[in-house]
Write an enzyme that holds these catalytic residues in place. Structure first.
Site, PDB file in Angstrom:
ATOM      1  N   ASN A   1     -36.117  -1.716 -28.437  1.00  0.00           N
ATOM      2  CA  ASN A   1     -34.966  -1.420 -29.297  1.00  0.00           C
ATOM      3  C   ASN A   1     -33.965  -2.566 -29.368  1.00  0.00           C
ATOM      4  O   ASN A   1     -33.024  -2.513 -30.127  1.00  0.00           O
ATOM      5  CB  ASN A   1     -34.251  -0.159 -28.801  1.00  0.00           C
ATOM      6  CG  ASN A   1     -33.819  -0.267 -27.350  1.00  0.00           C
ATOM      7  OD1 ASN A   1     -34.515  -0.868 -26.534  1.00  0.00           O
ATOM      8  ND2 ASN A   1     -32.685   0.300 -27.023  1.00  0.00           N
TER       9      ASN A   1
ATOM     10  N   GLN B   1       9.735   1.244  -2.419  1.00  0.00           N
ATOM     11  CA  GLN B   1      10.357   1.218  -1.103  1.00  0.00           C
ATOM     12  C   GLN B   1       9.822   0.005  -0.343  1.00  0.00           C
ATOM     13  O   GLN B   1       8.632  -0.055  -0.023  1.00  0.00           O
ATOM     14  CB  GLN B   1      10.025   2.494  -0.314  1.00  0.00           C
ATOM     15  CG  GLN B   1      10.713   2.546   1.037  1.00  0.00           C
ATOM     16  CD  GLN B   1      10.028   3.502   2.004  1.00  0.00           C
ATOM     17  OE1 GLN B   1       8.904   3.922   1.794  1.00  0.00           O
ATOM     18  NE2 GLN B   1      10.728   3.841   3.071  1.00  0.00           N
TER      19      GLN B   1
ATOM     20  N   ASN C   1      -5.482   9.993   7.592  1.00  0.00           N
ATOM     21  CA  ASN C   1      -5.028   8.760   8.223  1.00  0.00           C
ATOM     22  C   ASN C   1      -6.174   7.819   8.544  1.00  0.00           C
ATOM     23  O   ASN C   1      -5.954   6.647   8.800  1.00  0.00           O
ATOM     24  CB  ASN C   1      -4.266   9.082   9.517  1.00  0.00           C
ATOM     25  CG  ASN C   1      -3.023   9.888   9.229  1.00  0.00           C
ATOM     26  OD1 ASN C   1      -2.121   9.433   8.541  1.00  0.00           O
ATOM     27  ND2 ASN C   1      -2.990  11.127   9.706  1.00  0.00           N
TER      28      ASN C   1
ATOM     29  N   GLY D   1     -53.593   4.263 -28.447  1.00  0.00           N
ATOM     30  CA  GLY D   1     -53.099   3.719 -27.183  1.00  0.00           C
ATOM     31  C   GLY D   1     -53.095   2.195 -27.207  1.00  0.00           C
ATOM     32  O   GLY D   1     -53.947   1.570 -27.830  1.00  0.00           O
TER      33      GLY D   1
ATOM     34  N   LYS E   1      -3.730   3.506   0.947  1.00  0.00           N
ATOM     35  CA  LYS E   1      -4.305   4.777   1.413  1.00  0.00           C
ATOM     36  C   LYS E   1      -4.404   5.829   0.315  1.00  0.00           C
ATOM     37  O   LYS E   1      -5.439   6.484   0.169  1.00  0.00           O
ATOM     38  CB  LYS E   1      -3.496   5.326   2.583  1.00  0.00           C
ATOM     39  CG  LYS E   1      -4.016   6.688   3.055  1.00  0.00           C
ATOM     40  CD  LYS E   1      -3.614   7.017   4.456  1.00  0.00           C
ATOM     41  CE  LYS E   1      -2.212   7.495   4.549  1.00  0.00           C
ATOM     42  NZ  LYS E   1      -1.893   7.942   5.929  1.00  0.00           N
TER      43      LYS E   1
ATOM     44  N   GLY F   1       5.809  16.446  13.979  1.00  0.00           N
ATOM     45  CA  GLY F   1       7.171  16.837  14.309  1.00  0.00           C
ATOM     46  C   GLY F   1       7.199  18.319  14.698  1.00  0.00           C
ATOM     47  O   GLY F   1       6.604  19.144  14.025  1.00  0.00           O
TER      48      GLY F   1
ATOM     49  N   ARG G   1     -53.629  -3.381 -32.237  1.00  0.00           N
ATOM     50  CA  ARG G   1     -54.091  -4.003 -30.992  1.00  0.00           C
ATOM     51  C   ARG G   1     -55.345  -4.812 -31.306  1.00  0.00           C
ATOM     52  O   ARG G   1     -55.994  -4.590 -32.335  1.00  0.00           O
ATOM     53  CB  ARG G   1     -54.401  -2.923 -29.942  1.00  0.00           C
ATOM     54  CG  ARG G   1     -55.540  -2.034 -30.355  1.00  0.00           C
ATOM     55  CD  ARG G   1     -55.701  -0.828 -29.447  1.00  0.00           C
ATOM     56  NE  ARG G   1     -56.912  -0.091 -29.776  1.00  0.00           N
ATOM     57  CZ  ARG G   1     -57.097   1.196 -29.552  1.00  0.00           C
ATOM     58  NH1 ARG G   1     -56.131   1.925 -29.013  1.00  0.00           N
ATOM     59  NH2 ARG G   1     -58.230   1.771 -29.853  1.00  0.00           N
TER      60      ARG G   1
ATOM     61  N   ARG H   1      -4.557   2.908   9.762  1.00  0.00           N
ATOM     62  CA  ARG H   1      -5.790   3.375  10.410  1.00  0.00           C
ATOM     63  C   ARG H   1      -6.976   3.517   9.445  1.00  0.00           C
ATOM     64  O   ARG H   1      -8.100   3.723   9.882  1.00  0.00           O
ATOM     65  CB  ARG H   1      -5.533   4.716  11.123  1.00  0.00           C
ATOM     66  CG  ARG H   1      -4.844   4.530  12.460  1.00  0.00           C
ATOM     67  CD  ARG H   1      -4.390   5.842  13.041  1.00  0.00           C
ATOM     68  NE  ARG H   1      -3.247   6.403  12.328  1.00  0.00           N
ATOM     69  CZ  ARG H   1      -2.831   7.658  12.436  1.00  0.00           C
ATOM     70  NH1 ARG H   1      -3.481   8.506  13.203  1.00  0.00           N
ATOM     71  NH2 ARG H   1      -1.771   8.068  11.773  1.00  0.00           N
TER      72      ARG H   1
HETATM   73  C1  UD1 Z   1       5.708  12.994   9.174  1.00  0.00           C
HETATM   74  C2  UD1 Z   1       6.885  13.842   9.685  1.00  0.00           C
HETATM   75  C3  UD1 Z   1       6.410  14.781  10.782  1.00  0.00           C
HETATM   76  C4  UD1 Z   1       5.311  15.654  10.244  1.00  0.00           C
HETATM   77  C5  UD1 Z   1       4.185  14.816   9.654  1.00  0.00           C
HETATM   78  C6  UD1 Z   1       3.196  15.697   8.936  1.00  0.00           C
HETATM   79  C7  UD1 Z   1       8.834  12.395   9.481  1.00  0.00           C
HETATM   80  C8  UD1 Z   1       9.791  11.531  10.198  1.00  0.00           C
HETATM   81  N1  UD1 Z   1       7.887  12.951  10.228  1.00  0.00           N
HETATM   82  O1  UD1 Z   1       5.281  12.211  10.269  1.00  0.00           O
HETATM   83  O2  UD1 Z   1       7.477  15.584  11.218  1.00  0.00           O
HETATM   84  O3  UD1 Z   1       4.817  16.486  11.280  1.00  0.00           O
HETATM   85  O4  UD1 Z   1       4.695  13.875   8.694  1.00  0.00           O
HETATM   86  O5  UD1 Z   1       2.079  14.955   8.498  1.00  0.00           O
HETATM   87  O6  UD1 Z   1       8.939  12.601   8.285  1.00  0.00           O
HETATM   88  N2  UD1 Z   1       5.994   7.162   3.916  1.00  0.00           N
HETATM   89  C9  UD1 Z   1       6.658   6.378   3.017  1.00  0.00           C
HETATM   90  N3  UD1 Z   1       7.529   5.422   3.460  1.00  0.00           N
HETATM   91  C10 UD1 Z   1       7.757   5.249   4.791  1.00  0.00           C
HETATM   92  C11 UD1 Z   1       7.061   6.052   5.721  1.00  0.00           C
HETATM   93  C12 UD1 Z   1       6.200   6.997   5.234  1.00  0.00           C
HETATM   94  O7  UD1 Z   1       6.459   6.531   1.790  1.00  0.00           O
HETATM   95  O8  UD1 Z   1       8.552   4.379   5.116  1.00  0.00           O
HETATM   96  C13 UD1 Z   1       5.069   8.189   3.395  1.00  0.00           C
HETATM   97  C14 UD1 Z   1       3.646   7.959   3.848  1.00  0.00           C
HETATM   98  O9  UD1 Z   1       2.940   7.200   2.878  1.00  0.00           O
HETATM   99  C15 UD1 Z   1       3.111   9.370   3.906  1.00  0.00           C
HETATM  100  C16 UD1 Z   1       4.331  10.202   4.274  1.00  0.00           C
HETATM  101  O10 UD1 Z   1       5.454   9.424   3.931  1.00  0.00           O
HETATM  102  O11 UD1 Z   1       2.645   9.830   2.657  1.00  0.00           O
HETATM  103  C17 UD1 Z   1       4.363  10.566   5.755  1.00  0.00           C
HETATM  104  O12 UD1 Z   1       4.464   9.386   6.514  1.00  0.00           O
HETATM  105  P1  UD1 Z   1       3.804   9.252   7.946  1.00  0.00           P
HETATM  106  O13 UD1 Z   1       4.086   7.900   8.452  1.00  0.00           O
HETATM  107  O14 UD1 Z   1       2.377   9.669   7.890  1.00  0.00           O
HETATM  108  O15 UD1 Z   1       4.663  10.290   8.790  1.00  0.00           O
HETATM  109  P2  UD1 Z   1       4.248  10.961  10.129  1.00  0.00           P
HETATM  110  O16 UD1 Z   1       4.551  10.042  11.241  1.00  0.00           O
HETATM  111  O17 UD1 Z   1       2.874  11.469  10.031  1.00  0.00           O
HETATM  112 MG    MG Z   2       1.154  11.031   8.728  1.00  0.00          MG
END
Ligand code: UD1
Ligand code: MG
Length: 454
Positions: A381, A66, A222, A418, A15, A131, A435, A8
């Site tokens: 300069n 990852q 986001n 001047g 990000k 969550g 001058r 987003r």
């Molecule tokens: C997550 C939580 C949710 C919580 C919310 C708070 C889980 C499943 N859910 O949801 O309960 O309310 O954060 O903001 O954890 N990331 C990775 N690898 C991945 C996916 C994500 O490194 O495969 C990192 C993202 O870069 C980010 C963080 O994990 O820094 C959170 O990921 P995001 O996708 O924003 O999770 P949410 O759906 O927001």
């Molecule tokens: Mg998030």
């Protein structure tokens, strides 16, 4: 966790490298972790991993990749080989939640204490997307039994306002085992880190929830809109801390600090000023509207008038700068120096009481006390290959529109007429002109237009 794509943001930049108060988002999170004295900091990279790792290459971090990104649980799985069980507590932070205070993170780590699973939760008026914290019984006092992601919530669970913030702390040895046992049987086909809560409950590991009181600390970035919102919240925090210490601000909503600002007493800052790097303002300093100050020291009583740009400069006590002045790196101004409108100073020392009030350039110059440097004068300069110095002795008077061709010295008390182009040293105490002499042509008549048809 810093592997997510940040779809987003609609940006080519990963990000966590987007800037908040001049620093990457991830930097804010890492600083909070560093404040805790973490023995080891592991960063999960994925989307834009090379750029993220390069940006933090010197910080003593452990990076794990990852790829593909299959969810937050999958992200933590990648860290398992890098987690040292000699550290009993592992704190998990989101790379895109930058304003977390280290005191809050410390409280979560303490609540874990290497023996419990500790979650940071908060009550939100609008919990959508987060969550939900599910507790036993309907009462708030009930034990946490699990976290259910928004997309997996029953209508009843959707009404729960207590949400998981994305920060937890877990016993390291237990976490390593638990994340490896996660599945992805859910609405998003992702490995949810949050599923370890229900695992802990079923295994009898105590689960505790620490409650965040300040929503700003747990807001994630986001979208560009959320980034701008957090920027204003962070700047508000900084402005309030400065005002608490006595700094007077015309409008704390129009203040930007992208670095560190140290202020003496009775400092006044007008609207729209941007501070970058490390800036020190002495007692009674006033900074006018819409100035940019980067890596500067301004001594007591100095006034920076509106629309000035200062970088790597030192301003002496009771000096007057601007409006519309530019001080570049190495500008070192003594007490009561006056730099006026459209004057540029670079790599130059001006001793006490020197003045350059209008439309002038001083580059690579050493300027003595009380020198008056006239309007439109410049130091030439640069010969196209090398920079050369100009030395102007105390009490010299440089007229308007002079070109001082460096290397050149002007003696103390000298006067330069001047319009002079000065290519050789000018002796002290004398008038030097460089001058063409003024001549008047006798008998000259001005041409007249020949009228057509006449
Ligand atoms: C997550 C939580 C949710 C919580 C919310 C708070 C889980 C499943 N859910 O949801 O309960 O309310 O954060 O903001 O954890 N990331 C990775 N690898 C991945 C996916 C994500 O490194 O495969 C990192 C993202 O870069 C980010 C963080 O994990 O820094 C959170 O990921 P995001 O996708 O924003 O999770 P949410 O759906 O927001
Ligand atoms: Mg998030």
């Amino acid at each position: 966790m810093a592997a997510g794509k940040g779809t987003r943001m609609k940006s080519a930049l990963p990000k966590v490298l987007h800037r908040l108060a001049g620093e990457p988002l991830l930097q804010h999170v890492l600083l909070a972790a560093a404040d805790l004295g973490a023995a080891r900091t592991v960063v999960v990279t994925g989307h834009g991993a090379e750029a993220v790792e390069a940006a933090f290459a010197d910080d003593g971090l452990v990076f794990v990749r990852q790829s593909p990104q299959l969810g937050t649980g999958h992200a933590v799985q990648q860290t398992v080989p890098a987690l040292d069980e000699a550290n009993p507590t592992t704190l998990i932070l989101n790379g895109d939640v930058p304003l977390i205070r280290s005191a809050t993170a410390a409280a979560v780590a303490d609540a874990c204490g290497g023996r419990r699973l500790a979650l940071l939760t908060i009550d939100l008026d609008d919990p959508s997307g987060y969550g939900r914290i599910v507790r036993s019984g309907d009462e708030r006092g009930g034990h946490v039994v699990g976290i259910v992601e928004h997309k997996d919530c029953s209508p009843r669970q959707l009404a729960i306002r207590e949400v998981y913030t994305g920060m937890m702390a877990a016993p390291t040895a237990w976490l390593r085992r638990a994340v490896m046992a996660l599945g992805n049987d859910n609405a998003q086909r992702e490995y949810y880190l949050t599923d370890i809560v229900a695992m802990a409950v079923s295994e009898g590991l105590p689960v505790v929830a620490a409650h965040a009181s300040d929503e700003t600390e747990v807001l994630g970035v986001n979208s560009p809109r959320q980034l701008a919102d957090l920027e204003r919240r962070l700047q508000r925090r900084r402005a309030e801390a400065l005002m608490e210490a006595g700094v007077r601000m015309a409008d704390p909503a129009r203040f930007d600090l992208r670095g560190e600002l140290a202020c003496g007493s009775d400092v006044e800052i007008d609207v729209g000023v941007v501070f970058e790097g490390r800036v020190v303002l002495g007692d009674g300093v006033r900074v006018g509207a819409h100035c940019v100050l980067r890596d500067c020291e301004v001594a007591e009583g100095a006034v920076i008038h509106p629309f000035c740009h200062l970088e790597g400069a030192k301003v002496g006590a009771d000096a007057r700068i601007g409006p519309y002045a530019r001080l570049r790196p190495g500008a070192d101004l003594g007490a009561e120096v006056h730099i006026g409108n459209f004057v540029e100073v670079k790599n130059s020392t001006l001793a006490a009481g020197a003045k350059a009030n209008h439309l002038a350039y001083l580059g690579d110059a050493t300027v003595g006390e009380r020198v008056n440097y006239g309007a439109g004068s410049i130091t030439a300069n640069y010969d196209g290959a090398n920079k050369h110095r100009t030395v102007i002795g105390a009490d010299a008077h440089i007229g308007s529109n002079c070109v001082l061709v460096a290397p050149v010295s002007i003696g103390a008390g000298a006067t330069i007429g001047g319009g002079s182009t000065v290519t050789a040293d000018a002796p002290a105490g004398k008038l030097t002109l460089g001058r063409g002499r003024q001549v008047t042509i006798e008998g000259w008549t001005r041409p007249v237009k020949v009228k057509r048809g006449a």
